[in-house]
Design a protein around this motif. Sequence first.
Motif, PDB file in Angstrom:
ATOM      1  N   TYR A  64      94.085  14.308  22.212  1.00  0.00           N
ATOM      2  CA  TYR A  64      95.486  14.758  23.479  1.00  0.00           C
ATOM      3  C   TYR A  64      95.947  15.941  22.721  1.00  0.00           C
ATOM      4  O   TYR A  64      96.525  17.143  23.426  1.00  0.00           O
ATOM      5  CB  TYR A  64      96.050  13.554  24.270  1.00  0.00           C
ATOM      6  CG  TYR A  64      96.607  13.871  25.561  1.00  0.00           C
ATOM      7  CD1 TYR A  64      95.736  14.541  26.660  1.00  0.00           C
ATOM      8  CD2 TYR A  64      97.780  14.397  25.639  1.00  0.00           C
ATOM      9  CE1 TYR A  64      96.480  14.498  27.574  1.00  0.00           C
ATOM     10  CE2 TYR A  64      98.566  15.001  26.327  1.00  0.00           C
ATOM     11  CZ  TYR A  64      97.896  14.556  27.782  1.00  0.00           C
ATOM     12  OH  TYR A  64      98.560  14.999  28.970  1.00  0.00           O
ATOM     13  N   LEU A 210      98.590  24.683  34.900  1.00  0.00           N
ATOM     14  CA  LEU A 210      99.215  23.919  33.586  1.00  0.00           C
ATOM     15  C   LEU A 210     100.533  24.354  33.329  1.00  0.00           C
ATOM     16  O   LEU A 210     100.320  25.024  32.387  1.00  0.00           O
ATOM     17  CB  LEU A 210      98.208  23.298  32.724  1.00  0.00           C
ATOM     18  CG  LEU A 210      98.855  22.825  31.801  1.00  0.00           C
ATOM     19  CD1 LEU A 210      98.854  21.224  32.296  1.00  0.00           C
ATOM     20  CD2 LEU A 210      98.225  22.208  30.337  1.00  0.00           C
ATOM     21  N   CYS A 215     102.307  18.121  30.378  1.00  0.00           N
ATOM     22  CA  CYS A 215     101.489  16.634  29.931  1.00  0.00           C
ATOM     23  C   CYS A 215     102.074  16.119  28.969  1.00  0.00           C
ATOM     24  O   CYS A 215     100.592  15.157  28.320  1.00  0.00           O
ATOM     25  CB  CYS A 215     101.334  18.079  28.408  1.00  0.00           C
ATOM     26  SG  CYS A 215      99.886  19.422  29.182  1.00  0.00           S
ATOM     27  N   THR A 316      99.619  14.516  38.623  1.00  0.00           N
ATOM     28  CA  THR A 316      98.423  14.478  38.785  1.00  0.00           C
ATOM     29  C   THR A 316      98.461  13.957  36.857  1.00  0.00           C
ATOM     30  O   THR A 316      97.803  12.719  37.141  1.00  0.00           O
ATOM     31  CB  THR A 316      97.056  15.397  38.754  1.00  0.00           C
ATOM     32  OG1 THR A 316      97.125  15.595  39.967  1.00  0.00           O
ATOM     33  CG2 THR A 316      96.066  14.491  38.078  1.00  0.00           C
ATOM     34  N   THR A 317      99.073  14.722  35.937  1.00  0.00           N
ATOM     35  CA  THR A 317      99.167  14.062  34.980  1.00  0.00           C
ATOM     36  C   THR A 317      99.851  13.116  35.044  1.00  0.00           C
ATOM     37  O   THR A 317      99.574  12.157  33.894  1.00  0.00           O
ATOM     38  CB  THR A 317      99.693  15.895  33.777  1.00  0.00           C
ATOM     39  OG1 THR A 317      98.854  16.417  34.378  1.00  0.00           O
ATOM     40  CG2 THR A 317     100.152  15.094  32.858  1.00  0.00           C
ATOM     41  N   ARG A 318     101.216  13.025  35.337  1.00  0.00           N
ATOM     42  CA  ARG A 318     102.549  11.773  35.588  1.00  0.00           C
ATOM     43  C   ARG A 318     101.614  10.874  36.125  1.00  0.00           C
ATOM     44  O   ARG A 318     102.183  10.095  35.633  1.00  0.00           O
ATOM     45  CB  ARG A 318     103.323  12.395  36.488  1.00  0.00           C
ATOM     46  CG  ARG A 318     104.133  13.086  36.210  1.00  0.00           C
ATOM     47  CD  ARG A 318     105.248  13.622  37.151  1.00  0.00           C
ATOM     48  NE  ARG A 318     106.118  14.120  36.908  1.00  0.00           N
ATOM     49  CZ  ARG A 318     107.525  14.443  37.667  1.00  0.00           C
ATOM     50  NH1 ARG A 318     107.241  14.187  38.970  1.00  0.00           N
ATOM     51  NH2 ARG A 318     108.826  15.363  36.716  1.00  0.00           N
ATOM     52  N   HIS A 340      92.902  18.890  29.978  1.00  0.00           N
ATOM     53  CA  HIS A 340      93.688  17.599  29.838  1.00  0.00           C
ATOM     54  C   HIS A 340      93.960  16.072  30.258  1.00  0.00           C
ATOM     55  O   HIS A 340      94.112  15.157  30.724  1.00  0.00           O
ATOM     56  CB  HIS A 340      95.628  18.014  29.153  1.00  0.00           C
ATOM     57  CG  HIS A 340      96.149  18.188  30.473  1.00  0.00           C
ATOM     58  ND1 HIS A 340      95.490  18.784  31.550  1.00  0.00           N
ATOM     59  CD2 HIS A 340      97.223  17.363  31.182  1.00  0.00           C
ATOM     60  CE1 HIS A 340      96.263  19.080  31.915  1.00  0.00           C
ATOM     61  NE2 HIS A 340      97.526  18.246  32.085  1.00  0.00           N
ATOM     62  N   VAL A 341      93.433  16.506  32.068  1.00  0.00           N
ATOM     63  CA  VAL A 341      93.296  15.592  33.218  1.00  0.00           C
ATOM     64  C   VAL A 341      91.881  14.472  33.031  1.00  0.00           C
ATOM     65  O   VAL A 341      92.115  13.966  33.281  1.00  0.00           O
ATOM     66  CB  VAL A 341      93.464  16.950  34.576  1.00  0.00           C
ATOM     67  CG1 VAL A 341      93.744  15.334  35.378  1.00  0.00           C
ATOM     68  CG2 VAL A 341      95.019  16.764  34.886  1.00  0.00           C
ATOM     69  N   LEU A 344      92.477  12.956  29.598  1.00  0.00           N
ATOM     70  CA  LEU A 344      93.779  11.605  30.445  1.00  0.00           C
ATOM     71  C   LEU A 344      92.458  10.488  30.907  1.00  0.00           C
ATOM     72  O   LEU A 344      92.499   9.571  30.924  1.00  0.00           O
ATOM     73  CB  LEU A 344      94.935  11.743  30.712  1.00  0.00           C
ATOM     74  CG  LEU A 344      95.578  12.364  30.297  1.00  0.00           C
ATOM     75  CD1 LEU A 344      96.804  12.779  31.291  1.00  0.00           C
ATOM     76  CD2 LEU A 344      96.348  11.097  28.864  1.00  0.00           C
TER      77      LEU A 344
END
Length: 379
Positions: A64, A210, A215, A316-318, A340-341, A344
């Motif tokens: 990641y 992004l 991130c 969305t990342t949060r 990255h999404v 995760l």
Amino acid sequence: MTLPTPLYGPDFSSYDAAEVTWLLTDLSHVELEAPVEQREARIQSGAAHYAESLPTEYQPSGEYLDLFHAALAESAERVAHAVGVVTELVLAQREAPVLVSLARAGTPIGILMRRFAQYAHGVTLPHYTVSIVRDRGIDRVAMRYLARHHDPAQVMFVDGWTGKGAICRELRAALDVLAEQDGLVFDPTLAVLADPGNCVTVFGTRDDFLIPSACLNSTVSGLVSRTVLNERLIGPEQFHGAKFYRHLADADVSNLLLDRITDRFPAVADRVAADWPALAASDRTPDWSGWHTAVRLTREYGLDNVNLLKPGVGETTRVLLRRVPWRVLIRPDAVADLGHVLLLAEQRGVPVEKVADLPYSAVGLIRPRGAADPTDVVS
């Protein structure tokens, strides 16, 4: 009335003292973290407010982190351009701007804006960070501090990005209360790097892309936690609280992120100078399309609370980093930019759906109370 003393790095945060003044109370000594599942259950049941505790900090895998560094290298120039554009818009609207970032996503953006103003114009802007909490409002003690030290008319609030516009609404409502009850009048204009929610007038771009500071958690935010408002710990004459995670110093990339983007200022300066006047002259009236999309998707996916839906790459990342994710929606043409999404989601076992007509690159859905997996709720 005696007001609290602000916090500065390196005693609080890994940022240099000149970069940001934290109008926060240091709660580093207090155990506030709770397991994500337990915390989410209490929040959704109404037993606790999300700002009363903190999620356990996500520790990224090597894979990641590699994605983070790749994303930073790829997007640094795009972010630098958006920083330049939004900074120029702020300088055009305020005679002597005072940047007031909303903790914590706004803080690195406020620092970058301060750096661009210095780079492009030789102007040194004051920069503060204050707390705002959904359903609880803005830190009124911090606002009294700002009013005592600066002209409220020169304040420009700063955040990283917009999702559905909930914080924009919260800020406006909180400042209305502040004016009515304390007689302090602040302009609710919010400047953001990216406005995919289409709910502000001062922004660097409306693209949903992004922003690398989304991130990670504290390790891209000066090692500072999200803010805490807990009546057991914060008195009526104290700033809202936060923690400084000194023990994560070896993993800190906060200043690396700032420096990589700042290094791109010379490359974007001419484009910024050419682009911002056209944007300033354009019709930037918000249409709140993000909010309308969130309401529609909330209904379509059988959710009973719009706060369980978080639109945009950053939000969305949060969800994936610190909530209990239920599913992720992505627009097919954005897949290449969402590594990255996807990673995760894979690591947390979260289903990913491709939605062709999605106005955002990605949307995160928090698992509804009582739903063990996506099949438990009929969409």
